[in-house]
Design an enzyme around this catalytic site. Structure first.
Site, mmCIF file in Angstrom:
data_model
loop_
_atom_site.group_PDB
_atom_site.id
_atom_site.type_symbol
_atom_site.label_atom_id
_atom_site.label_comp_id
_atom_site.label_asym_id
_atom_site.label_seq_id
_atom_site.Cartn_x
_atom_site.Cartn_y
_atom_site.Cartn_z
ATOM 1 N N GLU A 132 0.830 -1.226 0.000
ATOM 2 C CA GLU A 132 0.000 0.000 0.000
ATOM 3 C C GLU A 132 0.855 1.262 0.000
ATOM 4 O O GLU A 132 0.515 2.240 -0.668
ATOM 5 C CB GLU A 132 -0.973 0.008 1.186
ATOM 6 C CG GLU A 132 -1.978 -1.156 1.207
ATOM 7 C CD GLU A 132 -2.709 -1.397 -0.109
ATOM 8 O OE1 GLU A 132 -2.767 -0.496 -0.967
ATOM 9 O OE2 GLU A 132 -3.230 -2.509 -0.291
ATOM 10 N N CYS A 166 10.414 -6.000 -6.425
ATOM 11 C CA CYS A 166 11.320 -6.585 -7.400
ATOM 12 C C CYS A 166 12.219 -5.461 -7.923
ATOM 13 O O CYS A 166 11.977 -4.285 -7.649
ATOM 14 C CB CYS A 166 10.522 -7.228 -8.538
ATOM 15 S SG CYS A 166 9.726 -6.049 -9.636
HETATM 16 ZN ZN LIG Z 1 -2.630 -2.893 -4.869
HETATM 17 ZN ZN LIG Z 2 7.572 -5.514 -9.010
#
Ligand SMILES: [Zn+2]
Ligand SMILES: [Zn+2]
Length: 178
Positions: A132, A166
């Protein structure tokens, strides 16, 4: 300087849990994180038939209690949350208003009939708050199922993802923050 990330506990949320969360978020976002005093939201604020709290009701209360501009507000609640067109949500974020919310309700093992596990709860809460706050900082959903920005529809997907971004999302984030 004001804390860029302020955690707003809704009613009673374990203090040790929130301090640990604040530390992990500082590590990941390199922003200072402060835990604010709890904001009281009575059960009467819940939708009576659903026994859930409407997301917009919660964010309006949080913004009213913390009207100072700047930084990000992160509400952490035990209430089950929902929004229009979603039966339930683990959390949500509004980039424009700089406010995010995460519900612990469906992150608890006992919700799925399993033994309560503080560590499992913490890891899930960390993943969802990182997700979030990522939105609050402008990140969109990621197709990498291991990335924290992957959209989890079920607790299995939450458990399967990491509590960090990532490489692609990380780069996107550093570009927006320069
Ligand atoms: Zn989301
Ligand atoms: Zn990602």
């Amino acid at each position: 300087m004001e804390s860029p990330i302020r955690i707003v506990p809704i009613n009673a949320v374990d203090g040790g849990f929130l301090d640990r969360l604040a530390l992990c978020l500082e590590e990941r976002f390199l922003y200072s994180v402060r835990v604010e005093r709890p904001l009281s939201v009575p059960r009467s604020a819940l939708n009576n038939t659903r026994q859930q709290l409407f997301l917009a009701t919660l964010t309006a209360k949080v913004l009213r209690a913390h009207p100072e501009p700047g930084g990000m507000l992160l509400a952490v609640t035990e209430y089950d949350l929902y929004k229009t067109s979603h039966r339930f949500i683990f959390g949500d974020a509004d980039e424009g208003q700089g406010v995010a919310a995460v519900s612990l309700h469906r992150l608890r093992s006992e919700f799925y009939g399993e033994t309560p596990d503080d560590n499992v709860l913490f890891q899930r809460a960390l993943k969802e708050t990182v997700h979030e706050l990522g939105h609050a900082l402008g990140l969109k959903h990621c197709f990498n199922a291991r990335c924290a920005m992957y959209y989890s529809n079920s607790i299995f997907e939450t458990d399967n993802k990491m509590s960090h971004f990532c490489e692609t999302c990380d780069q996107r984030l550093s570009r927006t923050r320069n």
